[in-house]
Design a protein around this motif. Structure first.
Motif, short mmCIF file in Angstrom:
data_model
loop_
_atom_site.label_atom_id
_atom_site.label_comp_id
_atom_site.label_asym_id
_atom_site.label_seq_id
_atom_site.Cartn_x
_atom_site.Cartn_y
_atom_site.Cartn_z
N ASP A 72 0.89 -1.01 -0.01
CA ASP A 72 0.27 0.01 0.22
C ASP A 72 0.97 1.06 -0.01
OD1 ASP A 72 1.00 0.03 2.56
OD2 ASP A 72 -0.88 -0.58 3.54
N VAL A 73 0.31 2.36 0.30
CA VAL A 73 0.94 3.36 -0.04
C VAL A 73 1.79 3.87 1.30
CG1 VAL A 73 -0.69 5.18 0.97
CG2 VAL A 73 0.85 5.99 -0.73
N LEU A 92 -0.60 12.30 7.36
CA LEU A 92 -1.09 13.21 6.79
C LEU A 92 -2.41 12.84 5.85
CD1 LEU A 92 2.02 15.46 5.69
CD2 LEU A 92 0.32 15.77 7.87
N LEU A 93 -2.29 11.78 5.41
CA LEU A 93 -3.30 11.14 4.56
C LEU A 93 -4.70 11.13 5.29
CD1 LEU A 93 -1.60 8.52 2.25
CD2 LEU A 93 -2.30 11.01 1.82
N PHE A 95 -5.83 12.98 7.58
CA PHE A 95 -6.40 14.55 7.40
C PHE A 95 -6.93 14.37 6.23
CE2 PHE A 95 -6.21 18.79 5.98
CZ PHE A 95 -6.90 19.17 7.07
N TYR A 96 -6.35 14.00 5.07
CA TYR A 96 -7.00 14.13 3.60
C TYR A 96 -8.51 13.09 3.53
CZ TYR A 96 -7.61 13.22 -1.25
OH TYR A 96 -8.08 13.44 -2.51
N PHE A 97 -8.39 12.02 4.01
CA PHE A 97 -9.54 11.28 3.88
C PHE A 97 -10.70 11.53 4.63
CE2 PHE A 97 -6.32 8.10 2.37
CZ PHE A 97 -6.97 8.01 1.24
N LEU A 98 -10.18 12.16 5.90
CA LEU A 98 -11.14 12.65 7.08
C LEU A 98 -12.10 13.62 6.53
CD1 LEU A 98 -12.38 12.34 9.73
CD2 LEU A 98 -10.47 13.69 10.62
N ILE A 99 -11.40 15.04 5.81
CA ILE A 99 -12.05 15.87 5.31
C ILE A 99 -12.85 15.67 4.17
CG2 ILE A 99 -10.33 17.74 6.32
CD1 ILE A 99 -9.32 18.13 3.43
N TYR A 341 -4.94 18.50 -6.41
CA TYR A 341 -3.59 18.46 -6.27
C TYR A 341 -3.15 17.19 -5.84
CZ TYR A 341 -4.07 23.81 -6.56
OH TYR A 341 -4.38 24.88 -6.75
N PHE A 342 -3.89 16.37 -5.09
CA PHE A 342 -3.48 15.18 -4.70
C PHE A 342 -3.31 14.17 -5.74
CE2 PHE A 342 -4.16 10.88 -2.84
CZ PHE A 342 -3.17 10.71 -2.08
#
Length: 362
Positions: A72-73, A92-93, A95-99, A341-342
Motif C-alpha cells: 500500500d501507499v 497526513l493522509l 487528514f485528507y481522507f477525513l475532510i 492537487y493530490f
C-alpha cells in the motif's frame, strides 16, 4: 517492509470495479453540472470526457507503484522517504481522507435539510447517520465492499430515470460544439475532477486486500469508463433539458429534473430518490473512514476499535461547525481543490520518486 494481508480478508480483483465506481458517485452528482457549465456552457460534456480519460493515467501509475511487490501507499512512503518521514506523510493522509468524507457527509445532510426536512436539527440527523456509518465500518473491508456492490446497482437503476427527462430535452441545446477555447475546457475539466472523480484514491490503501492485483487493473479502468459514461449521459441530458440561462441559476439540476417526474403512485418522487441516494453516498464515506483507521493502525498500531470512535466523534462536531450554506460550499470547494492537487500533483510526484529510487537501487 511490506505488510502482508491474510487471505481471508482479501476480495476478488473483480470487486475493485464496484469499489472505485461507488467511491466516485456521490453528492457531487447532484450539482456538478452548474459548476462545469459556468466555464464551457454546452461544451461541458467535452470537459467531462477529458477529465475521465486523464484519470486512467493516474490509475496506471498506482498499479505500477504498488503491484510488484503488492503493498500500500504506507509501504511506498517508507521505501521512498524512510520509516519516520514516510509514516509522518502517511498520517497526513488521515487528514485528507477525513475532510473528504466530511465534505460528502455534510453535503448530503444539507440536501436533506433543504429538500426534505427544513426544520430538522443538524446534530440529530448527523448522529443517526454516523451511527450507521460506525456500524458498517466496524464490519471491516469485506462488508464495505458488499455495500459498494449494492450502491453501484442502485445508482445504475436510478440512472434509467434520465430517459424520461431526455424525452423532453432539445438536442439543439448541445450546439454548437467546440465553441470554447481549449483553456476553458481544461479549466472545466479541473472542476469536474474535483467534484466528481476524487474518492478513488482509497485504492492506495486497500490495494493489498485485492486478489490478483495485476489482473484487477482492467476492472479499475473499467470502473472509470463506466463512471465517465454515466456522467456523460447525465451531462448531455441536463444540457438538453435546461436552457443555458436557467441552468446557470440552478444549484441542484438533477433534483429539479427528478422533481419534474410524475408517477401515478408518487407525488413527490424526489423524496424517494434522495432516500435511496443515501445508499449511493455512503460508500465514499465508508472507504475514507476505513482508510483513516487502516493508516492509523499501520503507523501507530492503534486498533480501529479505538481510533474509529474518535474519528466519528470528530466528524460529528466538525459537521456542527459547518452551519450555513456559505461555509458548506466553501469547504466543499477547498476539499475539491485539495483532491485535484493530490491526484494530479502528489501521485505523479510519488510515481517519479518511486522510479528514481528503483533505478538507483539497481
Amino acid at each position: 517492509m511490506e505488510h502482508k494481508v491474510e487471505e481471508n480478508y482479501k476480495i476478488s480483483g473483480f470487486f475493485v470495479f464496484f469499489l472505485i465506481h461507488a467511491s466516485q458517485v456521490g453528492i457531487g452528482v447532484l450539482t456538478f453540472q452548474t459548476l462545469i457549465f459556468s466555464h464551457t456552457k454546452n461544451d461541458a460534456w467535452i470537459s467531462l470526457l477529458l477529465a475521465g480519460i486523464s484519470l486512467h493515467i493516474i490509475i496506471w501509475m498506482i498499479y505500477k507503484m504498488l503491484s510488484k511487490p503488492t503493498r500500500d501507499v504506507i509501504d511506498l512512503h517508507c521505501t521512498i522517504f524512510g520509516k519516520h518521514a514516510g509514516n509522518f506523510i502517511s498520517l497526513l493522509l488521515v487528514f485528507y481522507f477525513l475532510i473528504f468524507s466530511l465534505a460528502v457527509f455534510r453535503g448530503y445532510i444539507e440536501v436533506i435539510q433543504v429538500w426534505m426536512f427544513p426544520t430538522i436539527n443538524t446534530w440529530s440527523i448527523a448522529l443517526v447517520f454516523l451511527l450507521i456509518i460506525y456500524y458498517i465500518v466496524t464490519g471491516g473491508f469485506r462488508v464495505i465492499t458488499g455495500f459498494c456492490f449494492f450502491a453501484v446497482v442502485s445508482s445504475s437503476f436510478l440512472s434509467v430515470l434520465l430517459y424520461f427527462n431526455a424525452k423532453h430535452g432539445y438536442v439543439q441545446n448541445l450546439l454548437p460544439i467546440l465553441n470554447h477555447p481549449v483553456g476553458e475546457i481544461v479549466l472545466s475539466s479541473k472542476f469536474a475532477i474535483g467534484v466528481l472523480f476524487i474518492g478513488f484514491e482509497t485504492l492506495l490503501i486497500y490495494f493489498p486486500f485485492l486478489h490478483s492485483t495485476g489482473s484487477s487493473a482492467k476492472w479499475a479502468h473499467s470502473a472509470l469508463v463506466f463512471t465517465n459514461i454515466k456522467y456523460l449521459a447525465l451531462t448531455v441530458v441536463t444540457l438538453m433539458y435546461f436552457s443555458q440561462g436557467l441552468l446557470e441559476h440552478t444549484y441542484w439540476p438533477v433534483l429539479v429534473m427528478i422533481k419534474a417526474l410524475e408517477f401515478p403512485l408518487f407525488s413527490r418522487f424526489e423524496f424517494i430518490f434522495l432516500s435511496v441516494w443515501l445508499i449511493i453516498v455512503l460508500p465514499a464515506i465508508f472507504l475514507s473512514l476505513w482508510s483513516c483507521t487502516r493508516i492509523v493502525k499501520r503507523v501507530t498500531g492503534l486498533k480501529p476499535t479505538l481510533s474509529l470512535p474518535f474519528i466519528v466523534t470528530l466528524m460529528f462536531f466538525s459537521t456542527l461547525l459547518l452551519d450555513d450554506r456559505m461555509k458548506i460550499e466553501k469547504f466543499g470547494r477547498i476539499v475539491a481543490e485539495l483532491g485535484i492537487y493530490f491526484v494530479f500533483g502528489y501521485i505523479p510526484l510519488l510515481f517519479v520518486l518511486f522510479y528514481l529510487k528503483s533505478f538507483r537501487s539497481r
